[in-house]
Enzyme design. Structure first.
Site, PDB file in Angstrom:
ATOM      1  N   ASN A  63      11.482  -9.377  -4.124  1.00 16.86           N
ATOM      2  CA  ASN A  63      11.212  -8.013  -3.681  1.00 16.86           C
ATOM      3  C   ASN A  63      12.290  -7.063  -4.185  1.00 16.86           C
ATOM      4  OD1 ASN A  63      12.865  -9.382  -1.645  1.00 16.86           O
ATOM      5  ND2 ASN A  63      12.484  -7.677  -0.252  1.00 16.86           N
ATOM      6  N   GLU A  65      13.501  -3.253  -3.318  1.00 16.55           N
ATOM      7  CA  GLU A  65      13.382  -2.085  -2.447  1.00 16.55           C
ATOM      8  C   GLU A  65      13.899  -0.835  -3.140  1.00 16.55           C
ATOM      9  OE1 GLU A  65      13.760  -4.369   1.839  1.00 16.55           O
ATOM     10  OE2 GLU A  65      15.389  -3.052   1.224  1.00 16.55           O
ATOM     11  N   CYS A  74       6.885  -5.680  -3.516  1.00 16.57           N
ATOM     12  CA  CYS A  74       6.989  -7.009  -2.917  1.00 16.57           C
ATOM     13  C   CYS A  74       7.144  -8.084  -3.997  1.00 16.57           C
ATOM     14  CB  CYS A  74       5.741  -7.314  -2.097  1.00 16.57           C
ATOM     15  SG  CYS A  74       5.474  -6.197  -0.714  1.00 16.57           S
ATOM     16  N   GLU A  76       5.660 -10.943  -4.349  1.00 15.05           N
ATOM     17  CA  GLU A  76       4.403 -11.512  -4.816  1.00 15.05           C
ATOM     18  C   GLU A  76       3.802 -10.677  -5.939  1.00 15.05           C
ATOM     19  OE1 GLU A  76       5.475 -10.913  -1.724  1.00 15.05           O
ATOM     20  OE2 GLU A  76       4.305 -12.037  -0.246  1.00 15.05           O
ATOM     21  N   CYS A 113       1.981  -9.616   2.631  1.00 12.53           N
ATOM     22  CA  CYS A 113       1.428  -8.416   3.264  1.00 12.53           C
ATOM     23  C   CYS A 113      -0.004  -8.192   2.759  1.00 12.53           C
ATOM     24  CB  CYS A 113       2.304  -7.202   2.964  1.00 12.53           C
ATOM     25  SG  CYS A 113       2.189  -6.597   1.253  1.00 12.53           S
ATOM     26  N   CYS A 116      -0.326  -7.318  -1.005  1.00 12.08           N
ATOM     27  CA  CYS A 116      -0.121  -8.495  -1.857  1.00 12.08           C
ATOM     28  C   CYS A 116      -1.326  -9.431  -1.801  1.00 12.08           C
ATOM     29  CB  CYS A 116       1.153  -9.227  -1.469  1.00 12.08           C
ATOM     30  SG  CYS A 116       2.644  -8.322  -1.938  1.00 12.08           S
TER      31      CYS A 116
END
Length: 164
Positions: A63, A65, A74, A76, A113, A116
């Site tokens: 990930n 940010e 993210c 994924e 999430c 994803c």
């Protein structure tokens, strides 16, 4: 061993990383390794994803940010977009997702999430082949879904876009 979890979703559950078949264990270990490269100064929740392609090559993502939240990405999606950009001729066999945190121990399996899950579902549909999803935390059980559709049962797909 198959086990029904929340919302009657049936997944294969292993009690620990050590119980996994060797190829799955390798994939999870790569996800754990790449989680250490995550850029997560705000959430301090470091996620790693590793993808096994049908060539047996493994690609990774963590990930990333951004202060202008939510413009980060993210793990994924970082991994899956990289896989498609650099290996578009190969199919995705499996994705392992794991995380660790600075403020607490991640002992439950981490699940992707919604964004994803939808992105992974797109690739599952695109390649017309299921993608196995392995989910774990720093320690504890490992959950395996044999298809993204298992964790996104009413996934949005191209059928909904047709106006017939």
């Amino acid at each position: 061993m198959a086990k029904k979890l929340k919302h009657n979703i049936e997944l294969t559950v292993y009690s620990s990383l050590d119980d996994l078949p060797s190829k799955d264990k390798e994939l999870v270990l790569r996800a754990k390794e790449v989680s250490r490269k995550a850029y997560a100064p705000y959430s301090q929740f470091y996620v790693g994803a590793a993808i096994r392609l049908d060539s047996d090559e493994i690609v990774e993502g963590s990930n990333q940010e951004n202060m202008a939240y939510p413009s980060g990405m993210c793990a994924e999606r970082v991994a899956i977009y990289y896989a498609n950009s650099h290996h578009s001729d190969q199919k995705i066999e499996s994705i392992a997702v794991t995380a660790f945190a600075k403020r607490f121990d991640v002992t439950d399996p981490v699940s992707p999430c919604g964004a994803c899950r939808q992105s992974m579902a797109e690739y599952e549909l695109k390649q017309n082949q299921p993608i196995r999803l392995l989910m774990t935390g720093e320690s504890g059980e490992v959950y395996i879904a044999e298809s993204i559709e298992t964790v996104l049962p009413f996934m949005f797909n191209e059928i909904e876009l047709k106006n017939e």
